[in-house]
Design a protein around this motif. Sequence first.
Motif, PDB file in Angstrom:
ATOM      1  N   LYS A  96       0.811  -1.211   0.000  1.00  0.00           N
ATOM      2  CA  LYS A  96       0.000   0.000   0.000  1.00  0.00           C
ATOM      3  C   LYS A  96       0.848   1.267   0.000  1.00  0.00           C
ATOM      4  O   LYS A  96       0.513   2.240  -0.636  1.00  0.00           O
ATOM      5  CB  LYS A  96      -0.921  -0.009   1.224  1.00  0.00           C
ATOM      6  CG  LYS A  96      -2.010  -1.054   1.099  1.00  0.00           C
ATOM      7  CD  LYS A  96      -3.144  -0.786   2.072  1.00  0.00           C
ATOM      8  CE  LYS A  96      -3.104  -1.764   3.210  1.00  0.00           C
ATOM      9  NZ  LYS A  96      -4.140  -1.637   4.196  1.00  0.00           N
ATOM     10  N   SER A  97       1.952   1.232   0.784  1.00  0.00           N
ATOM     11  CA  SER A  97       2.787   2.428   0.816  1.00  0.00           C
ATOM     12  C   SER A  97       4.193   2.045   1.229  1.00  0.00           C
ATOM     13  O   SER A  97       4.419   0.975   1.784  1.00  0.00           O
ATOM     14  CB  SER A  97       2.206   3.471   1.779  1.00  0.00           C
ATOM     15  OG  SER A  97       2.268   2.958   3.094  1.00  0.00           O
ATOM     16  N   ALA A  98       5.143   2.927   0.943  1.00  0.00           N
ATOM     17  CA  ALA A  98       6.523   2.668   1.319  1.00  0.00           C
ATOM     18  C   ALA A  98       7.164   3.988   1.688  1.00  0.00           C
ATOM     19  O   ALA A  98       6.860   5.036   1.109  1.00  0.00           O
ATOM     20  CB  ALA A  98       7.284   2.018   0.171  1.00  0.00           C
ATOM     21  N   THR A  99       8.043   3.940   2.678  1.00  0.00           N
ATOM     22  CA  THR A  99       8.703   5.170   3.094  1.00  0.00           C
ATOM     23  C   THR A  99      10.069   4.833   3.674  1.00  0.00           C
ATOM     24  O   THR A  99      10.398   3.660   3.870  1.00  0.00           O
ATOM     25  CB  THR A  99       7.841   5.926   4.121  1.00  0.00           C
ATOM     26  OG1 THR A  99       8.434   7.199   4.368  1.00  0.00           O
ATOM     27  CG2 THR A  99       7.776   5.167   5.432  1.00  0.00           C
ATOM     28  N   VAL A 100      10.855   5.870   3.931  1.00  0.00           N
ATOM     29  CA  VAL A 100      12.164   5.662   4.533  1.00  0.00           C
ATOM     30  C   VAL A 100      12.352   6.749   5.581  1.00  0.00           C
ATOM     31  O   VAL A 100      11.808   7.851   5.455  1.00  0.00           O
ATOM     32  CB  VAL A 100      13.283   5.671   3.466  1.00  0.00           C
ATOM     33  CG1 VAL A 100      13.437   7.050   2.848  1.00  0.00           C
ATOM     34  CG2 VAL A 100      14.606   5.176   4.048  1.00  0.00           C
ATOM     35  N   ALA A 101      13.068   6.401   6.655  1.00  0.00           N
ATOM     36  CA  ALA A 101      13.258   7.368   7.738  1.00  0.00           C
ATOM     37  C   ALA A 101      14.550   7.045   8.471  1.00  0.00           C
ATOM     38  O   ALA A 101      15.187   6.024   8.221  1.00  0.00           O
ATOM     39  CB  ALA A 101      12.078   7.319   8.713  1.00  0.00           C
ATOM     40  N   THR A 102      14.918   7.944   9.390  1.00  0.00           N
ATOM     41  CA  THR A 102      16.133   7.690  10.167  1.00  0.00           C
ATOM     42  C   THR A 102      15.877   6.671  11.271  1.00  0.00           C
ATOM     43  O   THR A 102      16.798   5.994  11.708  1.00  0.00           O
ATOM     44  CB  THR A 102      16.647   8.987  10.811  1.00  0.00           C
ATOM     45  OG1 THR A 102      15.560   9.610  11.508  1.00  0.00           O
ATOM     46  CG2 THR A 102      17.178   9.943   9.771  1.00  0.00           C
ATOM     47  N   ASP A 103      14.644   6.599  11.728  1.00  0.00           N
ATOM     48  CA  ASP A 103      14.343   5.690  12.822  1.00  0.00           C
ATOM     49  C   ASP A 103      12.999   5.027  12.586  1.00  0.00           C
ATOM     50  O   ASP A 103      12.131   5.599  11.940  1.00  0.00           O
ATOM     51  CB  ASP A 103      14.291   6.440  14.161  1.00  0.00           C
ATOM     52  CG  ASP A 103      15.655   6.957  14.575  1.00  0.00           C
ATOM     53  OD1 ASP A 103      16.498   6.126  14.922  1.00  0.00           O
ATOM     54  OD2 ASP A 103      15.867   8.190  14.500  1.00  0.00           O
ATOM     55  N   ILE A 104      12.858   3.842  13.141  1.00  0.00           N
ATOM     56  CA  ILE A 104      11.545   3.210  13.109  1.00  0.00           C
ATOM     57  C   ILE A 104      11.000   3.207  14.531  1.00  0.00           C
ATOM     58  O   ILE A 104      11.775   3.237  15.490  1.00  0.00           O
ATOM     59  CB  ILE A 104      11.620   1.772  12.550  1.00  0.00           C
ATOM     60  CG1 ILE A 104      12.605   0.932  13.358  1.00  0.00           C
ATOM     61  CG2 ILE A 104      11.985   1.782  11.089  1.00  0.00           C
ATOM     62  CD1 ILE A 104      12.542  -0.528  13.020  1.00  0.00           C
ATOM     63  N   PRO A 105       9.690   3.186  14.670  1.00  0.00           N
ATOM     64  CA  PRO A 105       9.134   3.248  16.033  1.00  0.00           C
ATOM     65  C   PRO A 105       9.257   1.898  16.753  1.00  0.00           C
ATOM     66  O   PRO A 105       8.292   1.174  16.919  1.00  0.00           O
ATOM     67  CB  PRO A 105       7.666   3.636  15.813  1.00  0.00           C
ATOM     68  CG  PRO A 105       7.368   3.209  14.430  1.00  0.00           C
ATOM     69  CD  PRO A 105       8.639   3.241  13.650  1.00  0.00           C
TER      70      PRO A 105
END
Lengths: 791, 232
Positions: free
Chosen positions: A489-498
Amino acid sequence: MFRLNLKIALRNLWRNRGITSINVGGLAIALAAFILVILYFTYETSFDKTNPNYNNIYVVGRIEPDFKTNYTSPPFAKAIKQHLPEVENAGITKRGFFEFSMKNGKNTLFAKNFMQADYNAAKILDLKPTGGLEKPPGNVERLSYLSKENMRALFPDKTDNKPEIVGMGASNSGITSKINGSITNNLHSNITFDGISIGNEIGKGENYGYNNYTTYIQVKPGTDVANLEQKITDLYRKELLKGETDQKTIAEIKGVSTFLDPLANLHLRPKAGNDAPYKILIALSILGILILVIACINFTNLSIAQATKRAKEVGIKKVMGAYRFQLTAQFLVEIFIQCFVATILGLTLAELSLPYFNNLFQVNLSIWTTENDLCWQLPLILCVITLIAGTYPALVLSGFKPALVLKGNFSTSKQSSWLRNGLLVFQFSIAVIFIIGLFIINSQLKYMRSEDLGFTANQVVYIKNISMFNKPETFAPVRDKILKIPGIKSATVATDIPDGAEGGANGYTFEGVKSSLDFIDVDFDYFETLDIKLKEGRFFSKSFPADTTNGAVVNESTVAKYGMKNPVGKTIRGCNIDYKIVGVVKDFKAQGFESAVKPTIYSIKNPCGNYKTQIMVKIEGNKMSSALAALKAQWLQINPKDGEDFRYEFLDDLYGKLFKKQEQLQSVFFGAALLTIFIAVLGLFAFAKYITNGRIKEIAVRKILGASDIQIFSLINSSFFIMVLIANVISWPLAYVITKRWLETFAYRIDLPILPFISSALITILLTVITVSIQARKAVKANPVDALKYE
Amino acid sequence: MIKIENLEKVYKTEEVETTALNGINLHVAAGEFVSIMGPSGCGKSTLLNVMGLLDKPESGSYKFIDTELLTLNDRERSNFRKKNMGFVFQNFNLIDELTVFENIELPLIYNKIPAAERKQLVNEIIERMNIVNRSGHFPQQLSGGQQQRVAVARALVTKPKLVLADEPTGNLDSSHGNEVMELLCELNETGTTIVMVTHSSHDASFSNRIINLKDGHVISEKINKSRNEELI
């Protein structure tokens, strides 16, 4: 005589096999718990003990005004060795800070911690490459070794110890590296690794600012450590002061000192760290000893409760001329045999429960090794428990007066009943505390599992990745390719995951107020992927190109922290960027339940931030497996820089690991509650038996006078009922304080419920009535005439 | 053989003092069969316990063939008892976990008799008591009379100089009781001294001399003529 005594003992035990098995079984269970505790204790207190210089090795740490740390810089070790003659050797190590893959053909290995150490450190820490520790010769900068397990994973057929070449990272990267051999990775050490490279010198050219290393020193035997500590502090300040002219810096440097932490303390109570593991270990040991002692006392009580049956034997033997010490010895031997059987059973039980224990405490203990000291500890324990459990019954039994017992009208004395009552109350108090604790831990965990986190980890897959996507345009093609897979459904990138990870923090100014905020750098669709709720404004959107340069989203806590009014559209400044707040999201518990949600700012661009490498994908539940299979198959095309290794974890599993500590505690409490209640009931059983035996005649007389069964049951139960009630009343305030303090470690917690207190009372009272009634039943059902026959 | 003089024994509880023996004097010659009779609480069991060194009196003297026994310590009392005395109780007091053979063997073990000799002695007495086919049984598998025979056998196996019997027929019916009394008579005829406490004048009629106790005193002594004549 021994043979005959043995016969009497065995026949007697067999005739009373019910009691015997309860008695021996109870002791065995307590022993099993105790064996596990000493195994664990021995293991935890003997880290690195195989090092020949165990007692002379220290870590050199720094004390800054507001923290203590083991991280120091490379030149320090050299300076120490150079200036201080009592230091025999000094060396440094550095942990591997990121995970990378190593390849040999189809075999792949992910090395999380590929360490570095200089030759001196390797020598101090007794590192053992196969074939012996070698100093890198002249022009060779480093010798690299893989742990034996990893070597076997990469080169399953390797039998020699010749160097090998391995590929690093993706197979198309073309980078290779030489591995000089294998090395023992001792898991029972403070220094563990996947692999290690040993150089003559590491951190070359790095000055006192590069505090990324750990400094180990080995001092000469008999060194005055406090004195040395002072000297090292002086040396450190002198080194830092070299060439400093700024008065403020000089003052700061004078506030810095160093400490020496023995290798022996490093695992359980490092000076730079917390000593919680040590406290837990001590608490566990006390609990283990307590359980064993209580079990021994129960054993004693039950033995004495059975004493009436042996009274005649003692009388006759005395009449025939047996000395008291012969009888004492006989009973001690008898109890020794029971304790011996209990020890064997306990050992078996411990062996059976060891896998669960190992799993719970994340250790790998074994009973059948010579490394633990069980071979001398067990016989010692056996003798000690025989003495604790056996001395009193042996003395009581051998002390019977033949003239009295042979007349047949014999009953054991009621002496020290306050002691017995006290013990029973004590046992039940402990059990009640554990029961209440268990209920409350359960409630809190249930709350944590069911409470709204503010985001949805379910069906979010976290993909491990080593390439950086700090600019949205570099991630865009990856996202496009990922989204082509059906079900995603969606994809993203970040510095941290929860998953409880701490992000970075920086100062941000809003309307003239400067304050520190946590920051997380994200990409488009971050909030959508995690299903985070919007409060005001909007999420980041590709329709607003400015989002990628200065857009920011803040959470409710940030709004509260600055006291923002209508924040959307306003400016917040940090890292030399004027961010425009485009939206406010509701707080979500990215850090678990222990700490309150931190004021956080989310932005796409953040020059002060970290690398964006953490990819998250939301997948439809029913297409999960096919989507994952497709990702795996296409990963090399989707994300070429990461290589062909598609590795993922479910975000809810990762988040679930935050509960690990509580789940561990829950298991410990479950075990402890079961054990303590079992032992308390056992003690009660013995006590009730003793009391009932002593009251058989009274019961018979009451029955003859017309008492009903119910009246007699309640007569016998009433005193026990009161004792258990007292135990509950005593432990309630204690349990209240303990559980309240525990709950206070959570920012998000349940209100302290009353139900566990009531339940624990009901459970213990019910168990009491059942246990006592089983005993009383025999006396009640017996024909009163039999009890009065030999009057 | 036995000279008891001025024996006094007082039982004390928190509130009450009971004088069980109040200056008893008693002589028993070797080879005599003496019955002690008297109402409940007259002190006859206490006297027997003192004679068997199971209880200590407050004062007095107890000489056994010129040895003063009341000054012995616990260990010496045990030793003396196992070498010289045998006991028979009203309620048999056999050890339930041991077989007939093992019960009889027990006193020999405490007297440190070697195993082979023990076996021989036990077998002899088992034969004499007519309980050969019961030797492997446990006490609970026997009738009361049989149990008392085993108890008597156990008392005799060490060939004691003195046998003390505390109401040996009290738990038996009259025919079994008679059997046991006849056994004791036979024993007495072979030279063993016997002191027996009894309620039953029938049982007492088997003895040479009957002593009546009341409130810790000897109130009368009677020579049992019929039995003595029988012996002559």
